[in-house]
Scaffold this motif. Structure first.
Motif, mmCIF file in Angstrom:
data_model
loop_
_atom_site.group_PDB
_atom_site.id
_atom_site.type_symbol
_atom_site.label_atom_id
_atom_site.label_comp_id
_atom_site.label_asym_id
_atom_site.label_seq_id
_atom_site.Cartn_x
_atom_site.Cartn_y
_atom_site.Cartn_z
ATOM 1 N N LEU A 73 18.724 -17.812 36.334
ATOM 2 C CA LEU A 73 17.288 -18.098 36.273
ATOM 3 C C LEU A 73 16.797 -18.109 34.828
ATOM 4 N N PHE A 74 17.369 -17.249 33.995
ATOM 5 C CA PHE A 74 17.041 -17.317 32.570
ATOM 6 C C PHE A 74 17.451 -18.674 32.004
ATOM 7 N N VAL A 77 10.816 -18.798 16.709
ATOM 8 C CA VAL A 77 10.005 -19.049 17.906
ATOM 9 C C VAL A 77 10.871 -19.198 19.148
ATOM 10 N N LEU A 78 11.885 -20.047 19.078
ATOM 11 C CA LEU A 78 12.674 -20.353 20.271
ATOM 12 C C LEU A 78 13.797 -19.347 20.508
ATOM 13 N N MET A 79 14.524 -18.992 19.451
ATOM 14 C CA MET A 79 15.671 -18.104 19.637
ATOM 15 C C MET A 79 15.282 -16.628 19.672
ATOM 16 N N MET A 137 12.935 -13.702 24.553
ATOM 17 C CA MET A 137 12.297 -12.531 25.144
ATOM 18 C C MET A 137 11.361 -12.914 26.282
ATOM 19 N N GLU A 138 10.638 -13.997 26.113
ATOM 20 C CA GLU A 138 9.708 -14.434 27.154
ATOM 21 C C GLU A 138 10.463 -14.824 28.426
ATOM 22 N N CYS A 139 11.507 -15.608 28.295
ATOM 23 C CA CYS A 139 12.291 -16.015 29.466
ATOM 24 C C CYS A 139 12.981 -14.812 30.104
ATOM 25 N N PHE A 140 13.416 -13.877 29.292
ATOM 26 C CA PHE A 140 14.047 -12.665 29.822
ATOM 27 C C PHE A 140 13.061 -11.882 30.683
ATOM 28 N N LEU A 160 8.071 -22.539 32.071
ATOM 29 C CA LEU A 160 8.717 -22.099 30.844
ATOM 30 C C LEU A 160 9.742 -23.099 30.342
ATOM 31 N N SER A 161 10.409 -23.782 31.264
ATOM 32 C CA SER A 161 11.326 -24.835 30.830
ATOM 33 C C SER A 161 10.559 -25.963 30.147
#
Length: 831
Positions: free
Chosen positions: A416-417, A784-786, A791-794, A739-740
């Motif tokens: 899901l992440f 921002v992305l890495m 963290m946001e997706c986690f 989020l994707s």
């Protein structure tokens, strides 16, 4: 299957003689499989039998922490232990070779620690206080006192007839010292006290040598009193008072000759003090080297051996305090994983073999747990499964023998992440980071300041997150917002439009032409949104199936028939049907652009249950779709009262029957007791007993009504929560799409603003600008992305597991199995 459900536990009692308590507990600690139960959790540790031993261990650890600070200040590099089992074997060999009781080894180490600490403290004090006393004495007496060639006029001293006393006392004695001096001299003396170690003046000395302990601040006192006669009563009293506070006292010269001698002595003392400081530093250096060296082939410093052994002893006495002392024996209870009884009995049988004393060892006996006593939850974890189980345990520990969500989280969480963080490049970078930590784990452990050091426990989680992000990036065909032409395309340009080849299916992922077209955003939004809903419903259905597995395992057939089946039918007939319609729409081609609307179909299923759809999802078969829709709607509606009414009714009737049987037994017992008595029955007393029984019956009846009410309220909340939660939870899985989308759009913005607009710039200036914007692009991508987006997706993947998935079956009201294990405890305290 010990990760699917927790290990089977057995309940035992333990009896140990006081004389062999330490030896038996030491052997059980090496086994590391007993979960010892505290006989009285509310009893303070200070009131336990071995509280004094625990206190002694804490004091020894405090002294070792001070020595550790000294070692760091002198830049001594310790060799830390890596193999705790080897160290435990070394401790066992030492105890076997001593031919003394095992618990006395700690007494010897305690004395050794105290001796080393006192020795080093004495050396440190000789360095600091000697230098500070000399400097502060010069400051108090004045520079002229030590630098002038001609001392004060002797006649002036004879006229004044004042004597002086100089020395050092503790800061806390300052007020008491002044008060006593005032009383003895009746106010006829001048007392001046100055701090010996001002923060600003002696900061370098204070920080260069510090034992990391509660040091007493020191002060320098100067007492000026009337009279120069050495035999005077006042001076003798003052000398006694000064010596009672401190032996470090300096007398002020009172004649020309003594002044010259004192100046010469001070000069000599200063030079000797400098050499003494160098000598004591070398002595301290040698003493510290003895603590740093390896001893007895343990591959770690002697200081580390001392620290870990004291921790081991403290751990033993803390667990020994969990047992209840009754005379000369200790009794307690513990949980043990099934199948380890033989190992425990062997440990108890062989506990006293190597001991010089032949005291009896302990005994265990299997017992039936008390009603309400729930066994602890114990899983066999490894370095791969540990972080995923920690994710589950943060929400709540699984109940004993409950299905463990951690087993499925190993795959579902990183997947899901990856759905939210889908990008070929970003996922590959995350995968490389995880693989780097996996491969170089041992080297990174030695680098305490490395940012990768904190990732070591979660390295497999990180690698799986990167792998699934890379995999979903391939499905989305998204590489830094650029579509890759990996397998060609099923479309070809024709008259400024794209024509699709007949019977062409793109092998894997999304055709790159879609992402290059003007409708790419609409297409990907629709695709990702529907995919998120499908994945969410499958995830929730799997959670409901795990609830069914729990009810069957615990033989709770009431919940199986009255909760699991209606919940499964409701979810399948509503949101499962919606997923089926989405897949049907993907698999069919609808002519004339009359594509059916899934949302409209689902709304009409409730609002227009008798009308056929104008654009059916089933091609040219609206009647079949209507029949299926009506049947599924009826099943979904029936499932709601099925969840609500049967369980409270069955529980209420069963409880009522149980109360009636209990009251009848109570009456029969009362009558039989009266009839079986040899004494004469008192009618009044018998009538009173009957009234008490009747009143207890009325109390039971009120409790039954209260319990029935709670059952109804609870079941109503459960039903409403499941029905409404089915809608809200399905909508919650749309975060996979959101989020994707956000990740892809951020990557596209960074690429367009930093790289795309500067690729066609030529010349030297163009190269410099391209390099500059590439650095900006790399920094934005990393920051921002890495970092932030990972963290946001986690966190969003965490939410989907805790709320949407685990709420379907997970009770999370258990407690962890905490084995009495030396090995595990020492590993937690390794540096």
């Amino acid at each position: 299957m010990s990760f699917f459900r927790s290990k089977q536990m057995k309940y035992y009692s333990l009896v140990i003689p006081r004389e062999s308590a330490w030896v038996v507990m030491d052997q059980l600690g090496r086994l590391g499989q007993l979960h010892i139960i505290d006989y009285d959790p509310l009893l303070p540790m200070m009131n336990r039998p071995f509280a004094n031993y625990v206190k002694r261990c804490d004091e020894s650890l405090f002294k070792l922490n001070g020595l550790d600070a000294i070692l760091k200040q002198f830049k001594k590099k310790l060799i830390y232990c890596e193999d705790t089992q080897k160290l435990l074997d070394h401790f066992r060999d030492i105890q076997n070779s001593r031919q003394k009781p095992g618990h006395t080894y700690f007494d010897e180490l305690e004395q050794e620690i105290d001796k080393k600490k006192s020795n080093i403290q004495e050396i440190v004090d000789s360095i600091t206080e000697q230098k500070l006393v000399l400097e502060k004495a010069k400051e108090i007496l004045g520079k002229q006192m030590f630098s002038q060639s001609t001392p004060h006029n002797l006649s002036d001293y004879q006229q004044l007839k004042f004597g002086q006393l100089i020395g050092v006392i503790d800061k806390e004695d300052e007020t008491r010292f002044k008060r006593i001096m005032f009383r003895i001299t009746k106010g006829n003396a001048w007392v001046n006290i100055v701090d010996l170690l001002p923060e600003k003046q002696h900061h370098q000395i204070k920080t260069s040598i510090d034992l990391n302990r509660a040091q007493q601040p020191r002060c320098l006192y100067v007492v000026v009193y009337p009279g120069m006669n050495d035999q005077s009563t006042l001076k003798q009293k003052l000398l006694k008072v000064c010596d009672s506070f401190s032996k470090n006292r300096i007398e002020y010269p009172n004649s020309q000759e003594s002044m010259d001698n004192k100046l010469r002595e001070l000069s000599i003392q200063i030079s000797e003090a400098q050499s003494l400081i160098q000598m004591t530093k070398k002595q301290l250096d040698v003493t510290l080297d003895e603590l740093v060296k390896e001893q007895n082939g343990c591959n770690c410093s002697y200081f580390e051996q001392l620290r870990l052994y004291v921790l081991k002893e403290k751990y033993l006495y803390v667990n020994l305090n969990y047992l209840m002392m009754q005379g000369s024996i200790f009794t307690g209870y513990f949980w043990l994983p099934e199948g380890l009884e033989v190992q425990v009995e062997d440990k108890l049988r062989n506990a006293m073999q190597n001991s010089i004393d032949r005291f009896p060892t302990g005994q265990i006996q299997e017992l039936k747990p008390k009603p309400g006593d729930l066994a602890p939850t114990y899983f066999n974890l490894n370095e791969v499964t540990m972080p995923f189980q920690e994710i589950v345990n943060t929400y709540g520990v699984p109940r004993y023998q409950e299905v463990n969500p951690g087993l499925f989280t190993v795959i579902t969480f990183p997947f899901l992440f990856g759905v939210m963080f889908a990008d070929i490049a970003h996922g590959f970078l995350l995968l490389l980071c995880g693989l780097y930590v996996i491969v170089w784990k041992n080297q990174l452990k030695k680098e305490a300041d490395s940012m990768f050091n904190a990732m070591i426990p979660f390295r497999y989680l990180l690698a799986l997150m990167g792998l699934f992000a890379f995999y979903n990036g391939l499905i989305y065909n998204d590489y830094l917002s650029i579509s890759l032409d990996l397998f060609g395309s099923c479309y070809y340009p024709k008259h400024e439009e794209w024509e699709r080849e007949q019977n062409c299916v793109y092998p894997f992922g999304i055709d790159p032409v879609w992402l290059a077209s003007g409708s790419s955003l609409n297409f990907m939004n629709s695709y990702k949104m529907k995919l998120a809903v499908i994945l969410g419903v499958i995830h929730m259905l799997f959670g409901i199936l795990m609830k069914g597995a729990n009810t069957l395992y615990f033989r709770n057939y009431l919940d199986f028939f009255c909760e699991f089946i209606p919940q499964l039918l409701f979810m399948v007939c509503t949101f499962g049907w919606m997923d089926f319609l989405i897949i049907m729409k993907w698999l069919n081609v609808y002519p004339n652009g009359k594509d059916p609307s899934i949302i409209e179909t689902m709304i009409n299923q409730v609002l227009k249950p008798t009308d056929e759809a104008e654009s059916p999802v089933f091609p040219n078969n609206a009647s079949l779709q209507l029949s299926v829709t009506q049947l599924l709607t009826v099943i979904a509606v029936v499932s709601i009262p099925w969840m609500l009414f049967p369980k409270p009714l069955i529980l209420g009737s069963g409880q009522k029957k149980h109360k009636v049987q209990a009251n009848e037994q109570q009456y029969q017992k009362l009558i039989s007791e009266k009839q079986g008595s040899e004494l004469e029955i008192d009618p009044q007393q018998f009538r009173k007993d009957l009234q008490n029984a009747a009143s207890s019956r009325s109390v039971d009846h009120s409790e039954q009504d209260h319990d029935s009410g709670e059952i109804w309220v609870h079941q109503m909340i459960e039903t409403i929560e499941f029905v409404l939660g089915g809608i809200s939870n399905t909508a919650s899985y749309l975060r996979l799409w959101a989020l994707s989308l956000a990740h892809g759009q951020l990557a596209e913005v960074f690429y367009d603003m930093c790289l795309a607009g500067n690729l066609d710039m030529g010349g030297i200036m163009g190269g410099l600008m391209s390099g500059y914007f590439y650095i900006v692009f790399a920094l934005l991508t990393f920051g921002v992305l890495m970092m932030m987006d990972v963290m946001e997706c986690f966190l969003h993947a965490l939410r989907l597991h805790w709320v949407e998935f685990q709420s379907k079956f997970y009770k999370a009201d258990g407690y962890l199995f905490v084995g009495f294990s030396y090995n595990k405890m020492l590993q937690e305290h390794l540096k």
